[in-house]
Design a protein around this motif. Sequence first.
Motif, PDB file in Angstrom:
ATOM      1  N   ARG A  78      -0.036   1.537   3.288  1.00  0.00           N
ATOM      2  CA  ARG A  78      -0.977   2.624   3.035  1.00  0.00           C
ATOM      3  C   ARG A  78      -0.810   3.138   1.611  1.00  0.00           C
ATOM      4  N   GLY A  79      -1.857   3.079   0.826  1.00  0.00           N
ATOM      5  CA  GLY A  79      -1.826   3.575  -0.537  1.00  0.00           C
ATOM      6  C   GLY A  79      -0.895   2.767  -1.416  1.00  0.00           C
ATOM      7  N   SER A  80      -0.580   3.357  -2.575  1.00  0.00           N
ATOM      8  CA  SER A  80       0.336   2.695  -3.500  1.00  0.00           C
ATOM      9  C   SER A  80       1.745   3.264  -3.426  1.00  0.00           C
ATOM     10  N   ALA A  81       1.902   4.440  -2.794  1.00  0.00           N
ATOM     11  CA  ALA A  81       3.221   5.070  -2.664  1.00  0.00           C
ATOM     12  C   ALA A  81       3.199   6.054  -1.509  1.00  0.00           C
ATOM     13  N   GLN A  82       4.362   6.247  -0.904  1.00  0.00           N
ATOM     14  CA  GLN A  82       4.517   7.228   0.161  1.00  0.00           C
ATOM     15  C   GLN A  82       5.729   8.105  -0.168  1.00  0.00           C
ATOM     16  N   VAL A  83       5.635   9.357   0.199  1.00  0.00           N
ATOM     17  CA  VAL A  83       6.714  10.316  -0.021  1.00  0.00           C
ATOM     18  C   VAL A  83       6.925  11.061   1.282  1.00  0.00           C
ATOM     19  N   TRP A  84       8.181  11.214   1.704  1.00  0.00           N
ATOM     20  CA  TRP A  84       8.444  11.997   2.914  1.00  0.00           C
ATOM     21  C   TRP A  84       9.837  12.589   2.867  1.00  0.00           C
ATOM     22  N   THR A  85      10.082  13.539   3.760  1.00  0.00           N
ATOM     23  CA  THR A  85      11.366  14.229   3.830  1.00  0.00           C
ATOM     24  C   THR A  85      11.962  14.049   5.209  1.00  0.00           C
ATOM     25  N   LEU A  86      13.278  14.179   5.278  1.00  0.00           N
ATOM     26  CA  LEU A  86      13.978  14.208   6.561  1.00  0.00           C
ATOM     27  C   LEU A  86      15.224  15.056   6.389  1.00  0.00           C
ATOM     28  N   ARG A  87      15.838  15.409   7.504  1.00  0.00           N
ATOM     29  CA  ARG A  87      17.078  16.161   7.471  1.00  0.00           C
ATOM     30  C   ARG A  87      18.136  15.389   8.231  1.00  0.00           C
TER      31      ARG A  87
ATOM     32  N   GLY B  11      -2.382   5.617  -6.459  1.00  0.00           N
ATOM     33  CA  GLY B  11      -2.200   5.916  -7.873  1.00  0.00           C
ATOM     34  C   GLY B  11      -1.728   7.355  -8.020  1.00  0.00           C
ATOM     35  N   PRO B  12      -2.369   8.162  -8.888  1.00  0.00           N
ATOM     36  CA  PRO B  12      -1.951   9.555  -9.052  1.00  0.00           C
ATOM     37  C   PRO B  12      -2.592  10.511  -8.045  1.00  0.00           C
ATOM     38  N   ARG B  13      -3.421   9.996  -7.155  1.00  0.00           N
ATOM     39  CA  ARG B  13      -4.185  10.864  -6.248  1.00  0.00           C
ATOM     40  C   ARG B  13      -3.543  10.898  -4.867  1.00  0.00           C
ATOM     41  N   ALA B  14      -3.284  12.109  -4.374  1.00  0.00           N
ATOM     42  CA  ALA B  14      -2.760  12.279  -3.018  1.00  0.00           C
ATOM     43  C   ALA B  14      -3.923  12.160  -2.038  1.00  0.00           C
ATOM     44  N   VAL B  15      -3.916  11.113  -1.229  1.00  0.00           N
ATOM     45  CA  VAL B  15      -5.027  10.877  -0.309  1.00  0.00           C
ATOM     46  C   VAL B  15      -4.751  11.460   1.074  1.00  0.00           C
ATOM     47  N   GLU B  16      -3.474  11.660   1.410  1.00  0.00           N
ATOM     48  CA  GLU B  16      -3.106  12.301   2.676  1.00  0.00           C
ATOM     49  C   GLU B  16      -1.830  13.086   2.450  1.00  0.00           C
TER      50      GLU B  16
END
Length: 675
Positions: free
Chosen positions: A592-601, A639-644
Amino acid sequence: MIRAAALLAALAALPAAFAAAAPLHDISVRIDPQSRTLEGRDRITLDAPRAATLVLSPRFKVSSLTADGRRLGIRPADAHGLQRIDLPAARRIELRWSGELAPLDRSLDHRDTLTYGAPASGPQGTFLPAGSGWYPAVEGQLERYRVALDLPAGQRGLVPGRLLDEREVRGRYRARFEFANPAEGISLMAGPYRVDERRVRTAAGSQVRLRTYFHPEIADLAGGYLDSVAGYLDLYERRIGAYPFSEFSIVSSPTPTGFGMPTLAYLGVEVLRLPFIRATSLGHEVLHNWWGNGVYPDYARGNWSEGLTTFMADYAYREREGAQAASAARLAWLRDYAAMPPGDDAALIRFSSRTHGASQVVGYNKAAMLFFMLRDAIGTTAFDAGLRRFWREHRFRLATWDDLRRAFEQASGSSLAAFFEQWLERPGAPDLRIANAQAVPTLSGWRLNVTLAQGAPAYALSVPLAIRTAGGELARRAEIARERDTVALDLPAEPLAVMLDPELRVFRRLAAAEAPPILREVMLAGSPMVIPLSAQAEVQAASQGLAAKLLERGGGRGGAPSVLVIGLHADVDAWLADGGLPPRPAALAASRGSAQVWTLRTGEGRAVALVSARDAAALAALARPLPHYGRESWLVFDGPRAVERGVWPTQPQVWELRRPVAYGGAAWCNIRLIV
């Protein structure tokens, strides 16, 4: 509203009495953006003969200086990067100065503007901020002024204030402005602007000139922005009082900056293109013409204006969307606070200006929540009456938190000293929890005894409770003032569960389950551990660039409470597996997309932010946008656009009560805490 550090340092020492004796500047300035040169002349008139100190940027050379007609030698002393020129007692001062401006740096992002203060120029824009030393400011004084601008053909410029006249003369643009009330300094903007104008009559009956000074590529946006400003003026006049100026302008900047000044807002071209700015940031800057530019904060005793503007603009817009949107805004404030390292917390009274994310959490969010809780405490009618009183009594004067408190006390008829003291003077926030609950049947229904606990020293709080009963849900408030307080609530039906502050109406430290990890928790960490996973040189370089933009304090290599992991998809997945951590969420598949970012603990409570990209270019594309998404738990980028994007779900503090095992002289309940 962003203020230069040099200006803040000068304003912190301003006595309120100086407002009535503000010096008058009569400035003529000629600017050539192509060669970045400035030539200026200033005639300064003081209320009476007295000594003064002028402050000027070291970029400029003073060619002549007189005091009451006597020519003076020029012996400037350097202090804090500015020239200080001490003058003998005089009433009229005249000087000429000239020099070269800095080149305009169009690569600056919004966070860089927090420290941006050099007077700069270029064909696409000139920005000379107050506090940068572009003119000879009188140290420690509010100032009145008249300014005459001289610019090349094709350029247009302005300073905050009333436009007296403008014209084209022999291939040059000339305009004159004045600001008759004491102001905190003079800023100047110029550029290859197209100017659109509209005159409107406000709710108070005043004629106001509205203008846009837009770069040609966004000139088609002018009509919509003029419509929005007219609406905001009407809204705030009805709520506070008459708009204090004769005009308001929206000015485009070639850099992605955001500055609010008297009579204008200076916003980046790319910012102005964003579809939501008219409904959010623009109204915030218009409102600053009442709070901040119409009544001045006394910075030495705390800046109240950002919190009040955030509450009456940004938050008020969410309230108009509905209760759910307003609750989500309060949750965002409390999540930001939960993400802030405890060592960065400071008493609200110490906030003067936003310098980093932690100061914004306190000076904007906590302050806005103070006003929200105050309105809950005294009621909307008294709150609005207090605002109007404060405005009437302090227009174009310095004002403190104490002045605000007195206005609300007079409007509500009640003492608010304890309320303001605990929220202004104390750092931190109450750590609230339900410590116990017991329910017993009565002749007329049920009695629920709820014990609430908080840390020491205790806050005096009015805590909302939601009680689920066999007959439906009820709302109650518990008034507490000790570390452990029990309240008795009589109910018409059997209680089944109790929820603590479900609408988040109290500024408090959220429980762990109420505050899932967000990016800001890693961004604000004092020394987060940075783990670049790839050995490829271009990926390493992109990772380092992203970490430098994302982290406000820089990164470390060990012993950190938070972790930032950056790498390509396969590397990130392998790192998670090797560490026994949860795998990539199914909703964030690498495809999905060109990059993903997420957090966890982690199990130890450590927050981890993971940035997973397709290649080095995808990582590099995140450097500018990602720092603006600190309130999110996960994002997908193209790219530079956050799609979700989104935030992991929360679990409120709930006590469930089981039915009594036996009914008799003393019925009892088994109680289970769910967080």
